[in-house]
Design an enzyme around this catalytic site. Structure first.
Site, PDB file in Angstrom:
ATOM      1  N   GLU A   1       5.882  -3.140   3.644  1.00 20.52           N
ATOM      2  CA  GLU A   1       5.178  -2.289   4.619  1.00 20.52           C
ATOM      3  C   GLU A   1       3.815  -2.019   4.015  1.00 20.52           C
ATOM      4  O   GLU A   1       3.683  -1.225   3.094  1.00 20.52           O
ATOM      5  CB  GLU A   1       5.973  -1.000   4.873  1.00 20.52           C
ATOM      6  CG  GLU A   1       5.546  -0.277   6.146  1.00 20.52           C
ATOM      7  CD  GLU A   1       4.438   0.728   5.895  1.00 20.52           C
ATOM      8  OE1 GLU A   1       3.259   0.396   6.199  1.00 20.52           O
ATOM      9  OE2 GLU A   1       4.737   1.821   5.396  1.00 20.52           O
TER      10      GLU A   1
ATOM     11  N   GLU B   1      -9.092   0.444   5.767  1.00 19.59           N
ATOM     12  CA  GLU B   1      -8.389   1.702   6.009  1.00 19.59           C
ATOM     13  C   GLU B   1      -9.213   2.855   5.445  1.00 19.59           C
ATOM     14  O   GLU B   1      -9.576   2.840   4.263  1.00 19.59           O
ATOM     15  CB  GLU B   1      -7.027   1.693   5.317  1.00 19.59           C
ATOM     16  CG  GLU B   1      -5.892   1.155   6.153  1.00 19.59           C
ATOM     17  CD  GLU B   1      -4.550   1.397   5.489  1.00 19.59           C
ATOM     18  OE1 GLU B   1      -3.730   2.137   6.054  1.00 19.59           O
ATOM     19  OE2 GLU B   1      -4.321   0.836   4.406  1.00 19.59           O
TER      20      GLU B   1
ATOM     21  N   LYS C   1      11.068   3.243  -7.880  1.00 19.52           N
ATOM     22  CA  LYS C   1       9.850   3.402  -8.676  1.00 19.52           C
ATOM     23  C   LYS C   1       8.861   4.181  -7.819  1.00 19.52           C
ATOM     24  O   LYS C   1       8.170   3.623  -6.975  1.00 19.52           O
ATOM     25  CB  LYS C   1       9.280   2.028  -9.061  1.00 19.52           C
ATOM     26  CG  LYS C   1       8.351   2.042 -10.295  1.00 19.52           C
ATOM     27  CD  LYS C   1       7.069   2.802 -10.088  1.00 19.52           C
ATOM     28  CE  LYS C   1       6.129   2.072  -9.150  1.00 19.52           C
ATOM     29  NZ  LYS C   1       4.835   2.857  -8.957  1.00 19.52           N
TER      30      LYS C   1
ATOM     31  N   CYS D   1      -0.633   5.130   6.757  1.00 16.24           N
ATOM     32  CA  CYS D   1      -0.901   3.748   7.161  1.00 16.24           C
ATOM     33  C   CYS D   1      -0.927   3.606   8.672  1.00 16.24           C
ATOM     34  O   CYS D   1      -1.517   2.662   9.200  1.00 16.24           O
ATOM     35  CB  CYS D   1       0.139   2.817   6.551  1.00 16.24           C
ATOM     36  SG  CYS D   1       1.836   3.283   6.922  1.00 16.24           S
TER      37      CYS D   1
END
Length: 494
Positions: free
Chosen positions: A267, A398, A191, A301
Site C-alpha cells: 500500500e 504527495e 516492524k 495517503c
C-alpha cells in the site's frame, strides 16, 4: 512484563491501564536489544524527547522469526472460532482504552486528538471485522470439466508474515495487517515506524493481555530497517510481506522479496484528485473537501491532493474552502481544542515549504496560509493555493500536509485526463448531483478507490488499495484476509 517502560503524562483526567513497554516483543516476553541501543521518540508539537525504545538489530529480527515460526503450527491449528474470540477480545480491549490510546497517538504523532480518537475506533474495527471473517474462510468444491475427478480447493495460512507500518496511522496500519494475518492463522513480526513506535507497542501489549498466544505477534523496533528487514525477508521461513509506506521504499522491498519469492502486498503513495462539477452541492463538496484534505492534517495517503473544480463553481468553492480552513485551530494535538496538529518532523515541514514555494514561483496564488509557523514544534497552517499551473511539483508529489492545491477546469473530459496524469492511483473523490455522471467519471479514473459525494473512503469492510505505483493487493474486507492465505487444490476421485 520485563524491561523499560514509559508512562505517558496524564491528560484530560485519563491515566493509562499499564506502563507502555519500550522493548522488543519476541515470543513471550519484552526484552531489550542486545546492543543496548535505543531510539528517541519525539513530541512533534515541541520537539522534545518523550522517551526512547529498544533499537533492534538483525539478531533480534531473526529471533522474532524464530518465535513466530515456533508458534506457527499451533496457531494455524487453532480453531477458527477460538481465533475469532481472541480477535474480538482485542477489539473490546482497544475500545475500552480509546481515550488513553488517542492521547498516546497525539503525543508521539502530533495529530489532533479528535483525529486520534477516530483512528483508534477505525483500528479496533479491524479486530472486530476479522473476528467475523475468521470463521468464514470457505473453500470450493467442483467437478473437473472432463468428469474425471472432483476439484477441492481449501485456503491455508500463508505462513510467517513481516508487517511494516508507517508513522501516520500507527494504530490503524498495525491492526489492518495484524488482524487478517491472525484470522487466517498466520503468525507475524511487526516492524513499526521509528517515529511512532509507542502506539504499536501499546497495541501489542493490549493484544497480549487479551489472550494472543506468545510468539503469534512479535514487535521489532529498529533504526536500521533496511538490513533488519532484508535479513527477515531472506529467511526461508518468512512467506509474506505487507508494507504500507512510500512508493520508493516499496520498490526496494519488492526487490528484496523477489530473492525468496515472498508474497508481497504493497500500500504505497497516493496523489488523490478531488473533482467538483458545476452541478455539485457546494456546501457538501466543501465539507467533503475538509474531510478528504484535513483528516490527520493531510498526512494520509488517501488525502485529497489536487482539487479540480469546474469553472462555474470554482470561485465560490475556493472562497468557502478558505473560510473553513482558515477557521481551524492549529496547535498541539493533545489539546482538546486543536483541529490541525503538528507535522511529524522538520523534514515534513520543509517538503511542504518546497512544494508551495515551487507552485507560487510558477504562478499559483496563495489564498490562505502558505508559510510555515515559526517556533517550537513542526507546524504548517491550513493553506489554499489557487490557479496552480501545469508543471508544478505539488501536482506530481504527495503533499502530506494541510495544503489544498486548486485547479479550474472547463470540461469533465479535461478533469479525467488531469486526474489520471500521475504515476499513482490510490484514491479519488467526485462530487456531482448527477449520479450517472459521477459514476461514469469514477469508472474512468485510474485508481483503486473512489468516493462519490463523500470525503471519506476508508472502511474495514471495503477493499483498500491502489493501482499503478500505488500498490499491489488489498487490505480490509474479505480480500484482505485472502492476502494471508494460499489456495491449495486437491484432485479427488470417489
Amino acid at each position: 512484563m520485563t524491561g523499560t517502560t514509559y508512562t505517558p503524562p496524564p491528560a484530560h483526567g485519563r491515566d493509562g491501564p499499564f506502563a507502555i513497554p519500550t522493548g522488543l516483543l519476541i515470543g513471550e516476553q519484552w526484552m531489550e536489544a542486545a546492543s543496548g541501543a535505543r531510539i528517541d521518540v519525539d513530541d512533534p508539537a515541541n520537539g522534545s524527547i518523550l522517551t526512547s525504545v529498544a533499537d533492534g538489530d538483525i539478531a533480534e529480527g531473526i529471533a522474532a522469526v524464530d518465535a513466530a515460526a515456533a508458534a506457527a503450527a499451533d496457531w494455524a491449528a487453532t480453531a477458527p472460532r477460538k481465533r475469532a474470540d481472541i480477535l474480538l477480545a482485542c477489539f473490546h480491549a482497544m475500545m475500552a482504552e480509546q481515550e488513553w490510546l488517542a492521547q498516546l497517538i497525539s503525543l508521539e504523532n502530533g495529530k489532533a486528538l479528535s483525529d486520534a480518537r477516530g483512528e483508534v475506533a477505525y483500528a479496533a474495527e479491524f479486530f472486530r471485522w476479522y473476528a467475523e471473517e475468521a470463521v468464514r474462510i470457505n473453500g470450493e468444491l467442483g467437478i473437473s470439466p472432463s468428469g474425471g475427478n472432483r476439484i477441492l480447493v481449501q485456503y491455508q495460512p500463508i505462513g510467517v508474515s513481516l508487517l511494516i507500518t508507517p508513522w501516520n496511522f500507527p494504530a490503524a496500519m498495525a491492526t489492518r495487517k495484524i488482524a487478517p494475518a491472525l484470522a487466517a492463522g498466520c503468525t507475524c513480526i511487526l516492524k513499526p515506524a521509528a517515529e511512532t513506535p509507542l502506539t504499536a507497542l501499546a497495541v501489542a501489549e493490549i493484544m497480549r493481555r487479551a489472550g494472543v498466544p506468545a510468539g503469534v505477534v512479535n514487535v521489532v523496533n529498529t533504526s536500521k530497517p533496511g538490513p533488519v528487514c532484508s535479513a527477515i525477508l531472506h529467511d526461508p521461513r518468512v512467506r509474506k510481506l505487507s508494507f504500507t509506506g512510500s512508493t520508493q521504499v516499496g520498490r526496494l522491498l519488492l526487490r528484496e522479496a523477489a530473492d525468496s519469492v515472498v508474497s508481497s502486498s504493497m500500500e504505497l503513495g497516493g496523489n488523490a484528485p478531488f473533482i467538483v462539477l458545476d452541478d455539485a452541492d457546494l456546501d457538501a463538496a466543501v465539507e467533503g473537501a475538509m474531510i478528504a484534505k484535513m483528516r490527520n492534517a493531510g498526512e494520509a495517503c488517501t488525502a485529497a491532493n489536487r482539487f479540480y473544480v469546474q469553472r462555474g463553481i470554482h470561485d465560490a468553492f475556493v472562497a468557502k474552502l478558505v473560510e473553513k480552513m482558515g477557521a481551524m485551530k492549529v496547535g498541539p494535538g493533545i489539546e482538546a481544542a486543536t483541529q490541525c496538529g503538528a507535522m511529524i518532523n522538520r523534514k515534513a515541514v520543509d517538503k511542504i515549504v518546497w512544494l508551495v514555494g515551487d507552485a507560487v514561483g510558477k504562478g499559483a496564488e496563495v489564498r490562505l496560509g502558505g508559510q510555515a509557523i515559526e517556533g517550537d514544534g513542526y507546524f504548517y497552517p491550513p493553506s489554499v493555493i489557487a490557479n496552480v499551473q501545469p508543471g508544478s511539483e505539488i501536482l506530481d508529489n504527495e503533499v502530506f500536509g494541510p495544503v489544498a492545491a486548486v485547479i479550474p477546469f472547463d470540461d469533465p473530459e479535461e478533469a479525467i485526463a488531469l486526474a489520471n496524469a500521475t504515476e499513482y492511483g490510490l484514491a479519488a473523490y467526485v462530487y456531482s448531483e448527477n449520479l450517472k455522471t459521477a459514476l461514469k467519471i469514477a469508472d474512468r479514473i485510474e485508481c483503486g478507490m473512489v468516493a462519490v459525494n463523500r470525503g471519506l473512503v476508508s472502511d474495514a469492510a471495503a477493499p483498500f488499495g491502489g493501482v499503478k505505483q500505488s500498490g499491489l493487493g488489498r487490505e480490509g474486507s474479505h480480500h484482505g484476509l485472502i492476502e494471508y492465505c494460499e489456495a491449495k487444490y486437491i484432485a479427488v476421485s470417489w
